[in-house]
Design a protein around this motif. Sequence first.
Motif, short mmCIF file in Angstrom:
data_model
loop_
_atom_site.label_atom_id
_atom_site.label_comp_id
_atom_site.label_asym_id
_atom_site.label_seq_id
_atom_site.Cartn_x
_atom_site.Cartn_y
_atom_site.Cartn_z
N TRP A 21 2.71 -0.40 2.82
CA TRP A 21 0.97 -0.16 3.92
C TRP A 21 0.10 -1.05 2.58
CZ3 TRP A 21 -0.27 -1.46 7.97
CH2 TRP A 21 0.51 -0.73 9.40
N TYR A 22 0.55 -0.50 0.97
CA TYR A 22 -0.77 -0.80 0.43
C TYR A 22 -0.26 -3.17 -0.21
CZ TYR A 22 -2.00 -2.10 -4.27
OH TYR A 22 -2.47 -2.99 -5.67
N ASP A 23 0.47 -3.08 -0.25
CA ASP A 23 1.36 -4.23 -0.36
C ASP A 23 0.19 -5.54 1.07
OD1 ASP A 23 2.58 -3.63 -2.79
OD2 ASP A 23 4.24 -3.94 -1.71
N LEU A 24 0.60 -4.91 1.79
CA LEU A 24 0.06 -5.46 3.32
C LEU A 24 -1.25 -6.11 3.23
CD1 LEU A 24 0.63 -7.54 5.41
CD2 LEU A 24 0.36 -5.04 6.92
N ALA B 68 -1.87 -15.19 1.15
CA ALA B 68 -1.39 -15.71 1.82
C ALA B 68 -1.71 -17.15 2.66
CB ALA B 68 -0.67 -15.17 3.48
N THR B 69 -2.84 -17.03 2.66
CA THR B 69 -3.73 -18.71 3.54
C THR B 69 -4.19 -19.30 2.74
OG1 THR B 69 -5.51 -17.86 5.03
CG2 THR B 69 -3.03 -18.14 5.47
N SER C 245 2.57 -14.99 1.16
CA SER C 245 3.42 -15.04 2.42
C SER C 245 4.83 -14.74 2.03
CB SER C 245 3.38 -16.57 1.89
OG SER C 245 2.97 -17.74 2.25
N VAL C 246 5.22 -14.58 0.81
CA VAL C 246 6.45 -13.38 0.43
C VAL C 246 6.55 -12.14 0.56
CG1 VAL C 246 8.04 -13.04 -1.53
CG2 VAL C 246 7.74 -15.69 -0.83
N VAL C 247 5.07 -12.07 -0.25
CA VAL C 247 4.97 -10.29 -0.35
C VAL C 247 4.11 -9.51 1.40
CG1 VAL C 247 3.19 -8.58 -1.47
CG2 VAL C 247 4.36 -9.99 -2.68
N VAL C 248 4.05 -10.63 2.54
CA VAL C 248 3.29 -10.05 3.65
C VAL C 248 4.67 -9.67 4.79
CG1 VAL C 248 2.73 -10.64 5.54
CG2 VAL C 248 1.31 -10.92 3.71
N VAL C 249 5.79 -10.88 3.69
CA VAL C 249 6.87 -10.60 4.61
C VAL C 249 7.73 -10.01 4.24
CG1 VAL C 249 9.22 -11.66 5.04
CG2 VAL C 249 7.36 -13.02 5.07
N LEU D 231 9.03 -6.32 6.70
CA LEU D 231 10.27 -5.71 6.78
C LEU D 231 10.66 -4.57 6.34
CD1 LEU D 231 13.32 -6.39 6.55
CD2 LEU D 231 13.21 -6.57 3.75
N ARG D 232 10.01 -3.60 5.29
CA ARG D 232 10.09 -2.76 4.81
C ARG D 232 9.18 -0.81 5.68
NH1 ARG D 232 7.32 -2.70 -0.42
NH2 ARG D 232 6.00 -4.41 -0.46
N LEU D 233 8.08 -2.07 6.60
CA LEU D 233 7.67 -1.17 7.77
C LEU D 233 8.29 -0.93 8.85
CD1 LEU D 233 3.49 -2.41 7.31
CD2 LEU D 233 4.49 -0.34 6.71
#
Length: 138
Positions: A16-19, A26-27, A66-70, A74-76
Motif C-alpha cells: 500500500w505504501y509503495d502504491l 507512472a504517467t 509502472s513497475v512498482v505499481v504492478v 501483485l503483493r496486494l
Amino acid sequence: MIGHPAYRRLVRASAWYDLVVTIGFATPWTYVLVHDLLHRVTEHFGLGTVPPVEPMQILFANLMGSVVVVWSLLRLLRTSALHGLYDGIARVLFTLWQTYALYHGVTAVLWLFIVVEMVFGVAQLLPWLSRRTCLATG
C-alpha cells in the motif's frame, strides 16, 4: 513468523505504501505534478533543489513508477511470504541507490524515503534471516 498472518499484513502494508507513493510516477502527466510537489517541498524546507523536468527523467520515472505499481498490486492481490522476501531485497537495493544519490547531492527529501525503505526492508527480511539461523542451528 513468516507464516504468521502479521507477516502477510506487513507485506500488504508495504505494498500500500509503495502504491500510494509511486502511482504518481507512472504517467508523464502525473509525474509532472509529483515533480512540482517535490520541488515546492524541498524549496519550502530548504532541502536542496529538484532538477528541472526533462524527457529522459520522465521516462525513467515512468518506468520505475509502472513497475512498482504492478509489483504493489501483485503483493496486494496475491500476498505471500515469498513476496515479502523479494520486496525486502528490493528495498535494500532502493536504500543503497537512494543513499548513493543523496551522497552525490540529490535533495535531502530522500531521507524520508530512505527511512521507510529501511524500516520495511528490515521488517520483511529479519524473519527470513531468523528462520535461516534457526534451521542452521537446529
